[in-house]
Design a protein around this motif. Structure first.
Motif, short mmCIF file in Angstrom:
data_model
loop_
_atom_site.label_atom_id
_atom_site.label_comp_id
_atom_site.label_asym_id
_atom_site.label_seq_id
_atom_site.Cartn_x
_atom_site.Cartn_y
_atom_site.Cartn_z
N LYS A 19 -41.80 4.01 26.44
CA LYS A 19 -43.00 3.43 27.05
C LYS A 19 -42.61 2.59 28.25
N LYS A 20 -42.05 3.22 29.24
CA LYS A 20 -41.68 2.55 30.48
C LYS A 20 -42.85 2.62 31.46
N PRO A 21 -42.92 1.68 32.39
CA PRO A 21 -43.96 1.76 33.42
C PRO A 21 -43.84 3.05 34.22
N PHE A 76 -41.39 -6.53 38.18
CA PHE A 76 -42.45 -5.55 37.97
C PHE A 76 -41.84 -4.15 38.03
N GLY A 77 -42.34 -3.30 37.14
CA GLY A 77 -41.75 -1.97 37.01
C GLY A 77 -40.66 -1.94 35.96
N MET A 78 -40.32 -3.11 35.41
CA MET A 78 -39.34 -3.20 34.33
C MET A 78 -39.98 -3.99 33.20
N ASN A 79 -40.51 -3.28 32.22
CA ASN A 79 -41.22 -3.89 31.09
C ASN A 79 -42.43 -4.69 31.55
N ILE A 80 -43.25 -4.08 32.41
CA ILE A 80 -44.53 -4.66 32.87
C ILE A 80 -44.32 -6.08 33.39
N LYS A 82 -46.89 -14.17 42.08
CA LYS A 82 -46.60 -12.75 41.92
C LYS A 82 -47.87 -11.92 41.83
N PHE A 83 -48.92 -12.48 41.26
CA PHE A 83 -50.17 -11.72 41.17
C PHE A 83 -50.93 -11.73 42.49
N LYS A 84 -50.68 -12.73 43.33
CA LYS A 84 -51.19 -12.64 44.70
C LYS A 84 -50.55 -11.45 45.41
N GLY A 85 -49.25 -11.26 45.15
CA GLY A 85 -48.57 -10.09 45.71
C GLY A 85 -49.12 -8.79 45.17
N VAL A 86 -49.42 -8.76 43.88
CA VAL A 86 -50.00 -7.55 43.27
C VAL A 86 -51.34 -7.22 43.92
N ILE A 87 -52.18 -8.23 44.12
CA ILE A 87 -53.50 -8.01 44.72
C ILE A 87 -53.36 -7.52 46.16
N ALA A 88 -52.47 -8.16 46.93
CA ALA A 88 -52.26 -7.73 48.32
C ALA A 88 -51.71 -6.31 48.38
N GLY A 145 -53.62 0.15 35.85
CA GLY A 145 -53.43 -0.04 34.41
C GLY A 145 -52.27 -0.97 34.09
N GLU A 146 -51.15 -0.82 34.80
CA GLU A 146 -49.99 -1.65 34.52
C GLU A 146 -50.16 -3.07 35.05
N ALA A 147 -50.90 -3.22 36.14
CA ALA A 147 -51.20 -4.57 36.62
C ALA A 147 -52.07 -5.31 35.62
N LYS A 148 -53.03 -4.60 35.04
CA LYS A 148 -53.89 -5.22 34.02
C LYS A 148 -53.08 -5.65 32.80
N LYS A 149 -52.13 -4.81 32.39
CA LYS A 149 -51.28 -5.17 31.26
C LYS A 149 -50.47 -6.43 31.55
N ALA A 150 -49.93 -6.51 32.77
CA ALA A 150 -49.14 -7.67 33.14
C ALA A 150 -49.99 -8.94 33.16
N ILE A 151 -51.22 -8.82 33.68
CA ILE A 151 -52.11 -9.99 33.72
C ILE A 151 -52.51 -10.40 32.31
N ASP A 152 -52.82 -9.43 31.46
CA ASP A 152 -53.19 -9.76 30.08
C ASP A 152 -52.02 -10.41 29.34
#
Length: 228
Positions: free
Chosen positions: A43-45, A216-220, A134-140, A112-119
């Motif tokens: 179950k890798k990203p 990110f990209g390594m275990n969400i 880091k989530f500012k970076g995700v949004i941008a 989907g993976e961004a949502k998992k990381a935020i949750d």
């Protein structure tokens, strides 16, 4: 005491010591020392694996159109080795088509993976108001990529419509080498493609920073350093 008696005493003592000694129990190992690793390695990203395809195809499509449009202004050793104009525009059109197709899994897995990381980690800092860096970076990263995909999809639609509306396109001979039938972009499209290519590189740079700086990209996003 005779030598035989002393030898017998040593033998009995040795046997008693051997009987009393027990092997040390093996050390207890933790079930999972590295808690940042997922329990199921399968179950890798997925997003980091599929995002390279739209970047490559859309980037190449933009580069081909820009080079073809400004080929007369390039040095001879470059312009002489470029594809014929109609072949270049047709190739860029099909690469753009592939890039847009691969954008579908890239966007869906990214969301989907961004949502998992935020949750998992929470969107805000401890004050409950400030979004984590880091989530500012995700949004941008997401907004920039979405702009590129939407704009390039519109350009793809315009090029396809122009080819179908051409005389050869209407009679089903769109493979004949004419600029309109070979999906040649208008000049404004080439300018916009150049801008979108730059925006795509900017977004890719953000994605690289999210991977190498925040995991990110390594275990969400479970590893890496914490955002400040």
């Amino acid at each position: 005491m005779s030598e035989a008696a002393r030898a017998r005493s040593r033998s009995l003592l040795s046997d008693e010591l051997k009987a009393s000694l027990k092997p040390a129990p093996p050390p207890r190992m933790q079930a999972n020392v590295n808690t940042t690793e997922p329990k199921n390695p399968l179950k890798k990203p997925i997003h980091p694996a599929v995002v390279h395809m739209p970047i490559a195809f859309i980037g190449l499509a933009c580069a081909l159109d820009v080079l073809n449009t400004f080929s007369t202004s390039l040095p001879g050793f470059i312009s002489n080795n470029l594809l014929v104009a109609n072949d270049a525009t047709r190739a860029s059109y099909y690469m753009l088509s592939l890039g847009l197709l691969f954008s579908i899994p890239a966007v869906t897995t990214g969301v989907g993976e961004a949502k998992k990381a935020i949750d998992k980690q929470g969107l805000y800092e401890k004050d409950g108001k400030t979004i984590k860096q880091k989530f500012k970076g995700v949004i941008a990263h997401a907004i920039a990529n979405d702009i590129v995909i939407v704009v390039m999809a519109y350009i793809w639609y315009c090029r396809r419509s122009a080819a179908k509306q051409s005389l050869l396109g209407k009679v089903g001979l769109s493979s004949v080498a004419t600029p309109e039938a070979s999906y040649a972009p208008a000049f404004w499209m080439v300018v916009v493609e150049a801008l979108m290519g730059g925006l795509q590189l900017f977004s890719a740079n953000i994605g690289g920073s999210l991977t190498y700086n925040y995991g990110f990209g390594m275990n969400i996003g479970g590893g890496g350093k914490k955002a400040v």
